[in-house]
Design a protein around this motif. Structure first.
Motif, mmCIF file in Angstrom:
data_model
loop_
_atom_site.group_PDB
_atom_site.id
_atom_site.type_symbol
_atom_site.label_atom_id
_atom_site.label_comp_id
_atom_site.label_asym_id
_atom_site.label_seq_id
_atom_site.Cartn_x
_atom_site.Cartn_y
_atom_site.Cartn_z
ATOM 1 N N ALA A 27 -18.594 10.770 -28.999
ATOM 2 C CA ALA A 27 -17.583 10.416 -28.001
ATOM 3 C C ALA A 27 -18.185 9.570 -26.884
ATOM 4 N N SER A 28 -19.462 9.771 -26.604
ATOM 5 C CA SER A 28 -20.129 8.963 -25.581
ATOM 6 C C SER A 28 -20.644 7.645 -26.145
ATOM 7 N N ALA A 29 -21.137 7.658 -27.390
ATOM 8 C CA ALA A 29 -21.749 6.456 -27.962
ATOM 9 C C ALA A 29 -20.728 5.517 -28.603
ATOM 10 N N ALA A 30 -19.714 6.067 -29.255
ATOM 11 C CA ALA A 30 -18.728 5.232 -29.967
ATOM 12 C C ALA A 30 -17.343 5.829 -29.802
ATOM 13 N N PRO A 31 -16.768 5.798 -28.599
ATOM 14 C CA PRO A 31 -15.476 6.464 -28.371
ATOM 15 C C PRO A 31 -14.330 5.879 -29.190
ATOM 16 N N ALA A 32 -14.254 4.568 -29.294
ATOM 17 C CA ALA A 32 -13.149 3.957 -30.041
ATOM 18 C C ALA A 32 -13.240 4.327 -31.525
ATOM 19 N N TRP A 33 -14.424 4.263 -32.073
ATOM 20 C CA TRP A 33 -14.584 4.596 -33.495
ATOM 21 C C TRP A 33 -14.224 6.059 -33.745
ATOM 22 N N LEU A 34 -14.684 6.974 -32.896
ATOM 23 C CA LEU A 34 -14.419 8.399 -33.111
ATOM 24 C C LEU A 34 -12.934 8.700 -32.987
ATOM 25 N N ARG A 35 -12.250 8.070 -32.047
ATOM 26 C CA ARG A 35 -10.812 8.314 -31.888
ATOM 27 C C ARG A 35 -10.061 7.938 -33.160
ATOM 28 N N SER A 36 -10.510 6.895 -33.824
ATOM 29 C CA SER A 36 -9.817 6.451 -35.047
ATOM 30 C C SER A 36 -10.138 7.339 -36.248
ATOM 31 N N GLN A 37 -11.226 8.084 -36.199
ATOM 32 C CA GLN A 37 -11.657 8.877 -37.349
ATOM 33 C C GLN A 37 -11.408 10.376 -37.191
ATOM 34 N N ALA A 38 -11.268 10.845 -35.952
ATOM 35 C CA ALA A 38 -11.200 12.287 -35.703
ATOM 36 C C ALA A 38 -9.878 12.885 -36.177
ATOM 37 N N ASP A 39 -9.983 14.078 -36.698
ATOM 38 C CA ASP A 39 -8.802 14.846 -37.094
ATOM 39 C C ASP A 39 -8.214 15.499 -35.835
ATOM 40 N N PRO A 40 -6.920 15.379 -35.578
ATOM 41 C CA PRO A 40 -6.330 16.004 -34.377
ATOM 42 C C PRO A 40 -6.576 17.512 -34.296
ATOM 43 N N ALA A 41 -6.751 18.162 -35.446
ATOM 44 C CA ALA A 41 -7.008 19.613 -35.431
ATOM 45 C C ALA A 41 -8.358 19.948 -34.827
ATOM 46 N N TRP A 42 -9.272 18.978 -34.780
ATOM 47 C CA TRP A 42 -10.595 19.233 -34.220
ATOM 48 C C TRP A 42 -10.533 19.527 -32.723
ATOM 49 N N LEU A 43 -9.501 19.000 -32.082
ATOM 50 C CA LEU A 43 -9.379 19.213 -30.637
ATOM 51 C C LEU A 43 -9.302 20.698 -30.306
ATOM 52 N N GLU A 44 -8.577 21.448 -31.101
ATOM 53 C CA GLU A 44 -8.450 22.879 -30.850
ATOM 54 C C GLU A 44 -9.672 23.652 -31.340
ATOM 55 N N ARG A 45 -10.268 23.200 -32.437
ATOM 56 C CA ARG A 45 -11.397 23.939 -33.007
ATOM 57 C C ARG A 45 -12.684 23.776 -32.207
ATOM 58 N N TYR A 46 -12.872 22.604 -31.579
ATOM 59 C CA TYR A 46 -14.164 22.312 -30.955
ATOM 60 C C TYR A 46 -14.030 21.922 -29.484
#
Length: 559
Positions: free
Chosen positions: A175-194
């Motif tokens: 999230a600090s090194a590649a925020p745009a790339w991570l936003r496009s790849q992250a699963d929305p469910a990860w927000l609650e899990r992590y």
């Protein structure tokens, strides 16, 4: 920062006058300055500084302040305040009473320079060299060594918490090194899990539910790694340390299996949580924390921890101060005997190799006895026992009851039968020999019940030199002189106790093995300063304390 060396001068007259008036009965730091001088010089630290730039603080003073800081267990801020406000510190450092001192951050930067320059041992070695010049420390004497566990500066996590926190740390790094790339790849469910650190979430109860929860985390991690390794992803993402740690941890804790039936079509692999059946890597390789990859899980008897292990070696000759001569910091799973070789090599490089080295049973092994003897060192400690049932029962025939002909490679049993084979074998990673007797001789033998419980006797022998050295050590241990000389080893436990109680030796202040080792070296050097000041003041060595009840019962009864 650049270094402009200055010649260490005398203590300013005004500082000396006030210090003598403030401490008419003497002071440990005043005594150290009078006997040892400045101890360090700026030239010793020249390699740690650039040749141009803003002038740095005087490094010989920073070295002394660092040792005083560890001796009194002060933070950087409180140590900087002591430099500004304490008369005894100003006297030892040769400062004017009006000297304003320096900012506390300078101490942290100085420690960083020591680690970056590989000079962790420099402060302790310089102090030891000065003690040798003053005839306070002699080589080829008697020294003793012991170790204790060190807790890493991270939380203790179980395996499920560890993999969760490692994935969370990787997401934060991306999230600090590649925020745009991570936003496009992250699963929305990860927000609650992590969203919170591992341990703050409620873990499902029951073995099946916990396993399913772990495998869900495993699938999330594999999904993230697959995205990072995809052809279109930036190559530099793979070089982020948190990503590499994630990959390593997923190999150690998860395995990919094909659970689909054989139908001729290719099915996706399933993520499975590793168990003892699939196997784990050794503790020395197993990742235990995302924030300090060099800490490892270890267990010694009832003590369980993640972190490191520290070995302290000190002199114990009569007629001189007991000074710590070497500090060895190792990963936690490294056993004591495997650290002994490095300890002897370091002492030999310093010219401080002992004649007699007292150690507990953890350091004494057949190969270490031989290696120590080759360096001219007598390793004194409880020799490894023979744990075969024949030796433990006291009624069976142990290896000592067999006649060994090393030149002919033949062993003769108590009944007079000779061995049929003598072949080399790799026993627990060490060279050994397997000596086998014939079942034709063993089965009808009237002494069989005292010799073996199987069809024939099998002996496992170390190489000849190790075998004979170990036997000699076991015989030496039975003598009264051994017990009397070995009593001197107990003092090292008092040293470790003082380091733990006063200087917090058992808890790492820093992240990483190198910085933790620096902490241990500075702690040892600080303890040496304390002991030298007590020696110069004529304070006797403390004796082992006894409780009131023991003193009462041991006292002679009045006539």
């Amino acid at each position: 920062m650049s270094l402009h060396p200055i010649v260490s001068g005398e203590v300013p007259a005004s500082t000396a006058t006030v210090a003598r008036a403030a401490f008419p009965r003497g002071n440990p730091y005043l005594l150290l300055r009078d006997r040892l001088g400045t101890i360090f010089t700026d030239a010793q630290f020249a390699s740690l500084f650039a040749h141009c730039g803003q002038p740095a603080e005087c490094p010989w003073r920073l070295a002394l302040v660092t040792l005083l800081q560890f001796a009194e267990n002060l933070s950087d801020r409180r140590a900087a305040e002591a430099v500004r406000g304490r008369i005894d510190w100003k006297y030892l450092l040769g400062l004017e009473l009006t000297d304003p001192g320096f900012d506390a951050s300078v101490l942290s930067e100085f420690r960083g320079r020591l680690v970056a320059g590989g000079a962790e041992e420099h402060l302790l070695d310089t102090l030891l060299t000065l003690c040798r010049d003053l005839k306070l420390l002699n080589a080829r004497g008697r020294q003793r060594t012991d170790s204790t566990h060190v807790l890493g500066a991270v939380r203790f996590l179980n395996r499920l918490e560890c993999v969760t926190e490692i994935l969370r740390a990787a997401l934060n790094a991306l999230a600090s090194a590649a925020p745009a790339w991570l936003r496009s790849q992250a699963d929305p469910a990860w927000l609650e899990r992590y969203d919170r650190r591992a341990g703050d979430h409620e873990v499902p109860q029951g073995e099946a539910k916990r396993r399913a929860h772990a495998e869900q985390i495993g699938r999330d991690g594999h999904q993230l790694l697959a995205a990072i390794l995809a052809p279109g992803a930036p190559i530099w993402l793979r070089q982020i340390p948190a990503v590499e740690l994630l990959r390593q941890t997923w190999v150690q804790n998860f395995c990919l299996v094909d659970d689909a039936p054989t139908t001729g079509t290719e099915a996706p692999l399933q993520v499975r949580w590793r168990t003892d059946q699939e196997g784990f890597p050794p503790s020395l390789l197993m990742v235990a924390s995302p924030y300090d990859p060099e800490v490892h899980y270890a267990r010694k008897q009832s003590t369980i921890w993640i972190g490191y292990k520290v070995h302290l070696t000190e002199t114990c000759d009569e007629g001189g101060p007991h000074l710590i001569t070497h500090v060895e910091t190792t990963p936690a799973p490294v056993v004591d005997r495997d650290a002994l070789g490095d300890i002897h090599e370091a002492l030999e490089a310093k010219g401080l190799l002992p004649d007699t080295h007292l150690a507990d049973a953890g350091y004494v092994a057949a190969d270490q006895l031989v290696a120590s003897r080759k360096k001219g060192v007598t390793l004194l400690g409880p020799a490894p026992k023979d744990y075969q049932w024949q030796a433990r029962s006291g009624e069976g025939f142990s290896v000592q009851d067999f006649l060994l002909d090393w030149d002919r490679e033949v062993a003769t049993c108590p009944a007079g039968h000779q061995s049929k084979s003598w072949s080399p074998d790799d026993h627990q990673g060490r060279t050994a020999f397997k000596v086998r007797f014939s079942t034709t001789d063993c089965r009808p033998c009237p002494l069989k019940t005292q010799c073996t419980r199987s069809g024939r006797r099998l002996l496992t022998l170390r190489p000849r030199e190790e075998h004979e050295t170990l036997e000699a050590a076991r015989q030496r241990e039975e003598q009264l002189a051994f017990a009397k000389e070995y009593q001197k080893r107990a003092g090292i436990e008092g040293t470790i106790s003082a380091g733990v109680r006063v200087l917090h030796l058992r808890r790492s202040r820093y992240i990483g093995l190198a910085k933790t080792h620096l902490q241990h070296v500075l702690t040892a050097a600080a303890m040496n300063l304390i002991r030298l000041s007590a020696w110069f003041a004529g304070a006797p060595l403390a004796r082992t304390r006894q409780s009131a009840f023991i003193r009462l019962m041991m006292a002679p009864i009045p006539a």
